[in-house]
Design a protein around this motif. Structure first.
Motif, PDB file in Angstrom:
ATOM      1  N   GLY A   1       0.829  -1.107  -0.094  1.00  0.00           N
ATOM      2  CA  GLY A   1      -0.082  -0.256   0.072  1.00  0.00           C
ATOM      3  C   GLY A   1       0.871   1.102  -0.037  1.00  0.00           C
ATOM      4  N   THR A   2       2.458   1.190  -0.230  1.00  0.00           N
ATOM      5  CA  THR A   2       2.851   2.392  -0.216  1.00  0.00           C
ATOM      6  C   THR A   2       2.573   3.272  -1.368  1.00  0.00           C
ATOM      7  N   PRO A   3       2.338   4.443  -1.323  1.00  0.00           N
ATOM      8  CA  PRO A   3       1.800   5.080  -2.700  1.00  0.00           C
ATOM      9  C   PRO A   3       2.911   4.806  -3.702  1.00  0.00           C
ATOM     10  N   GLY A   4       2.178   4.440  -4.789  1.00  0.00           N
ATOM     11  CA  GLY A   4       3.115   4.347  -5.878  1.00  0.00           C
ATOM     12  C   GLY A   4       3.938   3.156  -6.213  1.00  0.00           C
ATOM     13  N   SER A   5       3.612   2.194  -5.183  1.00  0.00           N
ATOM     14  CA  SER A   5       4.451   0.870  -5.104  1.00  0.00           C
ATOM     15  C   SER A   5       3.493  -0.187  -5.036  1.00  0.00           C
ATOM     16  N   PRO A   6       3.592  -1.167  -5.814  1.00  0.00           N
ATOM     17  CA  PRO A   6       2.695  -2.460  -5.927  1.00  0.00           C
ATOM     18  C   PRO A   6       3.088  -3.092  -4.455  1.00  0.00           C
ATOM     19  N   ALA A   7       2.128  -4.011  -3.997  1.00  0.00           N
ATOM     20  CA  ALA A   7       2.314  -4.728  -2.957  1.00  0.00           C
ATOM     21  C   ALA A   7       3.328  -5.984  -3.312  1.00  0.00           C
ATOM     22  N   PRO A   8       4.247  -6.408  -2.474  1.00  0.00           N
ATOM     23  CA  PRO A   8       5.294  -7.439  -2.894  1.00  0.00           C
ATOM     24  C   PRO A   8       4.373  -8.596  -2.821  1.00  0.00           C
ATOM     25  N   ARG A   9       4.805  -9.636  -3.997  1.00  0.00           N
ATOM     26  CA  ARG A   9       4.017 -10.964  -4.312  1.00  0.00           C
ATOM     27  C   ARG A   9       4.995 -12.091  -3.775  1.00  0.00           C
ATOM     28  N   LEU A  10       4.401 -13.222  -3.535  1.00  0.00           N
ATOM     29  CA  LEU A  10       5.027 -14.651  -3.452  1.00  0.00           C
ATOM     30  C   LEU A  10       4.046 -15.441  -4.301  1.00  0.00           C
ATOM     31  N   ILE A  11       4.877 -15.713  -5.442  1.00  0.00           N
ATOM     32  CA  ILE A  11       4.274 -16.775  -6.290  1.00  0.00           C
ATOM     33  C   ILE A  11       4.753 -18.298  -5.967  1.00  0.00           C
TER      34      ILE A  11
ATOM     35  N   VAL B   1       2.670  -9.539   2.508  1.00  0.00           N
ATOM     36  CA  VAL B   1       3.079 -10.249   1.217  1.00  0.00           C
ATOM     37  C   VAL B   1       1.552 -10.849   0.621  1.00  0.00           C
ATOM     38  N   GLU B   2       1.498 -10.719  -0.639  1.00  0.00           N
ATOM     39  CA  GLU B   2       0.248 -11.234  -1.326  1.00  0.00           C
ATOM     40  C   GLU B   2       0.690 -12.619  -1.967  1.00  0.00           C
ATOM     41  N   PRO B   3       0.354 -13.673  -1.471  1.00  0.00           N
ATOM     42  CA  PRO B   3       0.469 -15.071  -2.192  1.00  0.00           C
ATOM     43  C   PRO B   3      -0.190 -15.084  -3.223  1.00  0.00           C
ATOM     44  N   VAL B   4       0.372 -15.529  -4.461  1.00  0.00           N
ATOM     45  CA  VAL B   4      -0.322 -15.464  -5.960  1.00  0.00           C
ATOM     46  C   VAL B   4       0.018 -17.268  -6.376  1.00  0.00           C
ATOM     47  N   PRO B   5      -1.038 -17.881  -6.412  1.00  0.00           N
ATOM     48  CA  PRO B   5      -1.054 -19.281  -6.682  1.00  0.00           C
ATOM     49  C   PRO B   5      -0.735 -19.333  -8.088  1.00  0.00           C
TER      50      PRO B   5
ATOM     51  N   VAL C   1       9.452 -15.968  -6.039  1.00  0.00           N
ATOM     52  CA  VAL C   1       9.149 -17.306  -6.388  1.00  0.00           C
ATOM     53  C   VAL C   1       9.312 -18.588  -5.615  1.00  0.00           C
ATOM     54  N   CYS C   2       8.384 -19.318  -5.226  1.00  0.00           N
ATOM     55  CA  CYS C   2       8.937 -20.310  -4.280  1.00  0.00           C
ATOM     56  C   CYS C   2       8.521 -21.830  -4.872  1.00  0.00           C
ATOM     57  N   LEU C   3       9.505 -22.608  -4.800  1.00  0.00           N
ATOM     58  CA  LEU C   3       9.101 -24.032  -5.160  1.00  0.00           C
ATOM     59  C   LEU C   3       9.340 -25.073  -4.044  1.00  0.00           C
ATOM     60  N   GLU C   4       8.263 -25.966  -3.948  1.00  0.00           N
ATOM     61  CA  GLU C   4       8.462 -27.085  -2.906  1.00  0.00           C
ATOM     62  C   GLU C   4       9.017 -28.176  -3.386  1.00  0.00           C
TER      63      GLU C   4
ATOM     64  N   HIS D   1      14.733 -15.734 -12.072  1.00  0.00           N
ATOM     65  CA  HIS D   1      15.825 -14.810 -12.097  1.00  0.00           C
ATOM     66  C   HIS D   1      15.772 -13.823 -13.442  1.00  0.00           C
ATOM     67  N   ARG D   2      15.167 -14.476 -14.528  1.00  0.00           N
ATOM     68  CA  ARG D   2      15.051 -13.576 -15.832  1.00  0.00           C
ATOM     69  C   ARG D   2      14.079 -12.373 -15.482  1.00  0.00           C
ATOM     70  N   TYR D   3      13.258 -12.552 -14.557  1.00  0.00           N
ATOM     71  CA  TYR D   3      12.376 -11.393 -14.276  1.00  0.00           C
ATOM     72  C   TYR D   3      12.803 -10.724 -12.935  1.00  0.00           C
ATOM     73  N   GLY D   4      14.005 -10.933 -12.642  1.00  0.00           N
ATOM     74  CA  GLY D   4      14.420 -10.225 -11.453  1.00  0.00           C
ATOM     75  C   GLY D   4      13.862 -10.693 -10.095  1.00  0.00           C
ATOM     76  N   ALA D   5      13.381 -11.909  -9.917  1.00  0.00           N
ATOM     77  CA  ALA D   5      12.527 -12.248  -8.669  1.00  0.00           C
ATOM     78  C   ALA D   5      13.740 -13.072  -7.765  1.00  0.00           C
ATOM     79  N   HIS D   6      13.295 -13.010  -6.540  1.00  0.00           N
ATOM     80  CA  HIS D   6      14.235 -14.017  -5.728  1.00  0.00           C
ATOM     81  C   HIS D   6      13.550 -15.220  -5.767  1.00  0.00           C
TER      82      HIS D   6
END
Length: 381
Positions: A93-103, A124-128, A156-159, A183-188
Motif C-alpha cells: 500500500g505504499t503510494p506508487g508501489s505495488p504490494a510485494p508478491r510471493l508466487i 506479502v500477497e501469495p499468488v497461486p 518465487v517459491c518451489l516446494e 531470475h530472468r524477471y528479477g525475482a528472488h
C-alpha cells in the motif's frame, strides 16, 4: 489426560516421531550459550553444518519451517532506511508501489496453509500458480504471472518434495528451470525444502545439488529426520543477517537453544537412513493398492509419502474409520488420505495399516481396484 497414539501406527506426518535415547542424551549433554547473543556453540555448529550440507554461506535456526518460510520473503524484500535505522519489509500500500508478491504452486504448503500468515505478518500477497502433475509449477503460467507483475517485488517459491503430489521428488533440472525463469524477471527464488533431504536420497544426489539454484532454502530437521523441533533458513551471509533481525521481530529468538540444536545434529547424521523409509513406503503402497476399491497416486519419484483413497468414501470418513482400527492418517482436500512413513514404522505396522484399509473397504460398496491418479514419468521440463 490425552495420550499420543502409538508412533508405529501414526501415519499422519513425519513430525510424529519422538526423540530416542541418543537424542535425549545429546540434549542433556549439550553445550549451550545464548543464541540471542550469538554465543551458543551447539547452535552455531548446527547452522554451519546445514549451510555446508546445502552449499550456502550461512544458515539460521528457526523454531519451525513455517517461520522459515515467513522469514524467507521478508528478508528477500527487506529494504534499508537511512543509516542507523533498522531494515523493514517493503510495506503493502505504499503510494506508487505495488504490494510485494510471493508466487507459489496452488497446492503447496505455503499456498494453502501459510498464506494467511504471509499476508498478516508480512504484507506479502501469495499468488497461486498452476502446477503440473509432478508438482512443478507450469512454466508458461509462471512466466505469464511474472510478466504481468513486472515492477512488483516478487519471490518465487518451489516446494521439494511436492507434498500434495504424494511427496514427489523434483530433480535439479526441474529446480533450475524455475530458478532461471524467476531470475530472468528479477525475482528472488526460494526453495521450500522442508523434505529436501528425502528428495536428495530418492534421487541419489547431494542436497546441495538440489539447493544450488536457490537464493534461499528452508530446511526442516523435524520432518523425516526426526529431531523434536526446528528448521533452518539458508542463504547468503547478508541475507541470513537480515533474516536473523526479522526473526527477533517475530518473536522467534531462542536463548539456550543448544538443547534443540543437539538432537538436530544427531538427526543430520541419519540422513542416509531415509532410504529405509522409502523402501517401507514402497511396501505400504503395494499393500494398499491390493485393497479392492483403493486408488493410489503414483508419483514418478516417490519418497516417504503415500496417498490413497477408497472409491465411494470421502477422505474424512476414511480417516475416521481407519482411526477406529488404530491407524491414524491425514485427510486432504484433494480427496486422498495421506500416509507419511518415518523411522518409527516397520513392516508389521505396514501390514496392520493395509489390513485396516481392507477392513474399511469391506464396509464400502465394492469397486474395481485401480491405480488411476498415476503421474507421468519424469519431472524435468
Amino acid at each position: 489426560m490425552a495420550r499420543a497414539p502409538s508412533p508405529r501406527l501414526d501415519f499422519r506426518s513425519d513430525t510424529r516421531t519422538v526423540p530416542d535415547a541418543r537424542m535425549r542424551a545429546a540434549m542433556a549433554g549439550a553445550e549451550v550459550g545464548d543464541d540471542v547473543y550469538g554465543d551458543d556453540p551447539t547452535v552455531a555448529l548446527l547452522e554451519e553444518t546445514v549451510a555446508g550440507l546445502l552449499g550456502t554461506e550461512a544458515a539460521l535456526l528457526t523454531p519451525t519451517s513455517t517461520m522459515a518460510n515467513l522469514l524467507a520473503p521478508l528478508a528477500a524484500l527487506a529494504r534499508s532506511g537511512p543509516p542507523g535505522t533498522p531494515r523493514a519489509p517493503c510495506p503493502p500500500g505504499t503510494p506508487g508501489s505495488p504490494a510485494p508478491r510471493l508466487i507459489t504452486g496452488a497446492d503447496t504448503h505455503m499456498a494453502f496453509l501459510e498464506s494467511d500468515g504471509l499476508r498478516r505478518f508480512g504484507g506479502v500477497e501469495p499468488v497461486p500458480v498452476e502446477q503440473r502433475p509432478d508438482g512443478l509449477p507450469d512454466l508458461d503460467a509462471l512466466a505469464a504471472l511474472l510478466a504481468a507483475g513486472a515492477g512488483a517485488p516478487t519471490v518465487v517459491c518451489l516446494e521439494n518434495t511436492s507434498m500434495m503430489r504424494s511427496g514427489n521428488a523434483l530433480d535439479a533440472a526441474a529446480t533450475g528451470a524455475v530458478a532461471a525463469l524467476a531470475h530472468r524477471y528479477g525475482a528472488h527464488f526460494h526453495l521450500d525444502g522442508a523434505r529436501l533431504a528425502h528428495a536428495a536420497v530418492a534421487l541419489g544426489v547431494p542436497p546441495a545439488q538440489l539447493a544450488e539454484p536457490a537464493d534461499s532454502v528452508a530446511f526442516s530437521v523435524s520432518k523425516g529426520l526426526g529431531a523434536p523441533v526446528g528448521a533452518l533458513l539458508c542463504g547468503s551471509r547478508a541475507y541470513v543477517d537480515r533474516a536473523r533481525e526479522l526473526r527477533t521481530w517475530l518473536g522467534g529468538s531462542l536463548h539456550q537453544a543448544g538443547v534443540v540444536a543437539a538432537p538436530a545434529l544427531v538427526a543430520l547424521g541419519r540422513l542416509p537412513d531415509l532410504a529405509a523409509d522409502h523402501a517401507t513406503a514402497v511396501a505400504l503402497a503395494a499393500g494398499l493398492a491390493s485393497v479392492p476399491g483403493a486408488v493410489l497416486m503414483r508419483p514418478p519419484r516417490p519418497t516417504n509419502i503415500v496417498m490413497a483413497r477408497l472409491r465411494g468414501l470421502a477422505p474424512d470418513a476414511c480417516a475416521e474409520r481407519l482411526a477406529g482400527h488404530g491407524v491414524r492418517v491425514l485427510p486432504l482436500p484433494n480427496g486422498y488420505v495421506r500416509f507419511v512413513v518415518h523411522r518409527a514404522h516397520d513392516m508389521i505396522g505396514v501390514r496392520e495399516a493395509v489390513g485396516a484399509l481392507a477392513a474399511v473397504a469391506a464396509t464400502v460398496p465394492a469397486a474395481r481396484p485401480t491405480t488411476d491418479g498415476d503421474l507421468p514419468d519424469g519431472n524435468s521440463p
